[in-house]
Design an enzyme around this catalytic site. Sequence first.
Site, PDB file in Angstrom:
ATOM      1  CB  CYS A 187      -0.917  -0.021   1.226  1.00  0.00           C
ATOM      2  SG  CYS A 187      -1.986   1.426   1.331  1.00  0.00           S
ATOM      3  CB  CYS A 195      -0.601   2.569   3.942  1.00  0.00           C
ATOM      4  SG  CYS A 195      -2.101   1.962   3.166  1.00  0.00           S
ATOM      5  CG  ASP A 196       3.275   1.253   4.345  1.00  0.00           C
ATOM      6  OD1 ASP A 196       2.753   1.709   5.368  1.00  0.00           O
ATOM      7  OD2 ASP A 196       3.168   0.057   4.022  1.00  0.00           O
TER       8      ASP A 196
HETATM    9  C1  FAD Z   1       0.342  -3.779   4.847  1.00  0.00           C
HETATM   10  C2  FAD Z   1      -0.896  -2.908   4.773  1.00  0.00           C
HETATM   11  C3  FAD Z   1      -0.843  -1.615   5.269  1.00  0.00           C
HETATM   12  C4  FAD Z   1      -1.981  -0.807   5.218  1.00  0.00           C
HETATM   13  N1  FAD Z   1      -1.908   0.450   5.755  1.00  0.00           N
HETATM   14  C5  FAD Z   1      -3.009   1.245   5.724  1.00  0.00           C
HETATM   15  C6  FAD Z   1      -2.950   2.579   6.274  1.00  0.00           C
HETATM   16  O1  FAD Z   1      -1.915   3.024   6.769  1.00  0.00           O
HETATM   17  N2  FAD Z   1      -4.091   3.326   6.185  1.00  0.00           N
HETATM   18  C7  FAD Z   1      -5.244   2.870   5.616  1.00  0.00           C
HETATM   19  O2  FAD Z   1      -6.232   3.594   5.602  1.00  0.00           O
HETATM   20  N3  FAD Z   1      -5.320   1.622   5.092  1.00  0.00           N
HETATM   21  C8  FAD Z   1      -4.227   0.809   5.138  1.00  0.00           C
HETATM   22  N4  FAD Z   1      -4.283  -0.452   4.575  1.00  0.00           N
HETATM   23  C9  FAD Z   1      -5.564  -0.896   3.945  1.00  0.00           C
HETATM   24  C10 FAD Z   1      -6.576  -1.297   5.047  1.00  0.00           C
HETATM   25  O3  FAD Z   1      -5.937  -2.121   5.997  1.00  0.00           O
HETATM   26  C11 FAD Z   1      -7.773  -1.999   4.431  1.00  0.00           C
HETATM   27  O4  FAD Z   1      -8.349  -1.159   3.456  1.00  0.00           O
HETATM   28  C12 FAD Z   1      -8.823  -2.323   5.514  1.00  0.00           C
HETATM   29  O5  FAD Z   1      -8.271  -3.142   6.523  1.00  0.00           O
HETATM   30  C13 FAD Z   1     -10.036  -3.018   4.907  1.00  0.00           C
HETATM   31  O6  FAD Z   1     -10.906  -3.372   5.941  1.00  0.00           O
HETATM   32  P1  FAD Z   1     -11.979  -4.535   5.793  1.00  0.00           P
HETATM   33  O7  FAD Z   1     -12.662  -4.600   7.111  1.00  0.00           O
HETATM   34  O8  FAD Z   1     -12.774  -4.321   4.585  1.00  0.00           O
HETATM   35  O9  FAD Z   1     -11.153  -5.870   5.512  1.00  0.00           O
HETATM   36  P2  FAD Z   1      -9.943  -6.587   6.242  1.00  0.00           P
HETATM   37  O10 FAD Z   1      -9.122  -5.637   7.014  1.00  0.00           O
HETATM   38  O11 FAD Z   1      -9.293  -7.382   5.164  1.00  0.00           O
HETATM   39  O12 FAD Z   1     -10.646  -7.577   7.285  1.00  0.00           O
HETATM   40  C14 FAD Z   1     -11.373  -8.688   6.852  1.00  0.00           C
HETATM   41  C15 FAD Z   1     -11.435  -9.706   7.981  1.00  0.00           C
HETATM   42  O13 FAD Z   1     -12.322 -10.746   7.598  1.00  0.00           O
HETATM   43  C16 FAD Z   1     -11.801 -11.976   8.059  1.00  0.00           C
HETATM   44  N5  FAD Z   1     -12.383 -13.045   7.246  1.00  0.00           N
HETATM   45  C17 FAD Z   1     -12.253 -13.231   5.896  1.00  0.00           C
HETATM   46  N6  FAD Z   1     -12.976 -14.300   5.484  1.00  0.00           N
HETATM   47  C18 FAD Z   1     -13.565 -14.796   6.602  1.00  0.00           C
HETATM   48  C19 FAD Z   1     -14.446 -15.922   6.822  1.00  0.00           C
HETATM   49  N7  FAD Z   1     -14.842 -16.721   5.822  1.00  0.00           N
HETATM   50  N8  FAD Z   1     -14.871 -16.169   8.098  1.00  0.00           N
HETATM   51  C20 FAD Z   1     -14.467 -15.353   9.133  1.00  0.00           C
HETATM   52  N9  FAD Z   1     -13.630 -14.296   8.964  1.00  0.00           N
HETATM   53  C21 FAD Z   1     -13.203 -14.016   7.718  1.00  0.00           C
HETATM   54  C22 FAD Z   1     -10.303 -11.818   7.886  1.00  0.00           C
HETATM   55  O14 FAD Z   1      -9.592 -12.716   8.735  1.00  0.00           O
HETATM   56  C23 FAD Z   1     -10.096 -10.356   8.289  1.00  0.00           C
HETATM   57  O15 FAD Z   1      -9.827 -10.222   9.660  1.00  0.00           O
HETATM   58  C24 FAD Z   1      -3.175  -1.295   4.636  1.00  0.00           C
HETATM   59  C25 FAD Z   1      -3.228  -2.603   4.128  1.00  0.00           C
HETATM   60  C26 FAD Z   1      -2.105  -3.400   4.197  1.00  0.00           C
HETATM   61  C27 FAD Z   1      -2.162  -4.826   3.674  1.00  0.00           C
END
Ligand code: FAD
Length: 306
Positions: free
Chosen positions: A131, A134-135
């Site tokens: 990302c 982010c970084d």
């Molecule tokens: C390395 C990295 C750094 C980042 N830094 C930033 C930042 O600085 N600022 C920023 O705004 N964004 C950042 N992002 C992006 C941000 O983290 C994501 O956009 C955000 O987390 C998305 O949230 P979400 O809840 O949609 O999904 P996710 O965070 O992907 O969470 C989904 C969850 O669902 C769970 N899950 C999936 N399938 C199942 C299932 N079948 N049963 C039960 N549980 C399940 C997973 O285990 C996970 O915990 C970063 C991403 C990465 C990879």
Amino acid sequence: MYDLIIIGGGPAGLTAGLYASRARLNVLMLERLAPGGQVLNTDWVENYPGFPEGISGFELVDRMKAQSEKFGLQIANEEALDLELAGATKTVKTNKGEHEAKTVILACGATWKKLGVEGEALLAGKGVSYCATCDGPFYRDQDVAVIGGGDTAVEEAIFLTRFAKKIYLVHRRDQLRATKLLQERVMAEEKITLLWDTIPVRIAGRNGVEGIELRHVKTGEITRKDVQGVFIFVGTIPNTDVAKNLIKLDANGFVLTNDDMETSVSGIFAAGDIRSKRFRQIATAVGEGAAAAFSVEKYLESLEGP
Ligand SMILES: Cc1cc2nc3c(=O)[nH]c(=O)nc-3n(C[C@H](O)[C@H](O)[C@H](O)COP(=O)(O)OP(=O)(O)OC[C@H]3O[C@@H](n4cnc5c(N)ncnc54)[C@H](O)[C@@H]3O)c2cc1C
């Protein structure tokens, strides 16, 4: 029978859980790992409002979890495997049993595709990033490599020119897949050097990235570039296994919704990175989690009738 089952405990799911529990719905969240999602892999978050000094990814989602639980959200450490419909009832089958609900929010997020090269896993979060938004600011006046040739890789490489001194855009083919306009822009960027027909074979470093070893796919020649960051954009995989046969997805497998987070199936909603959309950030995920919870409330009211 729950009012709502939220599948996935990242920022989208935790926010949906907060809003729905605070509205006194009976809510169960299923999370296969630890609540927090991708943010648990994020060392330091500087672009989430309310934290002018930044906040560790772990602490940010720990606070989100505590806030949701304060209003009664139940969190179960279970993986949702299947979702079935019988009339308005949704049955979620998990690795530990099954649960019934009137509504479901899919907040399962997406997984960044990995290169699978030596050093990638060891240095993830320590110079290896998925990302740039982010970084990127951590690499001011440093040299970095960007891996990929699609729109995301090219957009992120261009974004990184704001911070990095030099950017190597490493692509395995002899032309980019990105749109023409982006190609023209990337070619015009003085800070970006394109390395064609090249793939990474090793990311070097112990506590931080020190360099990247590359192989030319036509000549087999191995070269090394001394970089402090490696940004990998070779695609994302939406975590849609649980519902992919039930709801409409876009051509890349992301869930299609309207602005109210409604999917193609009545009573099933989606929020966060799992959705078909352009921007994937914590701030966008929490906004969609809140919207999905509001839509759940409206849907439940409609079930009760006038
Ligand atoms: C390395 C990295 C750094 C980042 N830094 C930033 C930042 O600085 N600022 C920023 O705004 N964004 C950042 N992002 C992006 C941000 O983290 C994501 O956009 C955000 O987390 C998305 O949230 P979400 O809840 O949609 O999904 P996710 O965070 O992907 O969470 C989904 C969850 O669902 C769970 N899950 C999936 N399938 C199942 C299932 N079948 N049963 C039960 N549980 C399940 C997973 O285990 C996970 O915990 C970063 C991403 C990465 C990879």
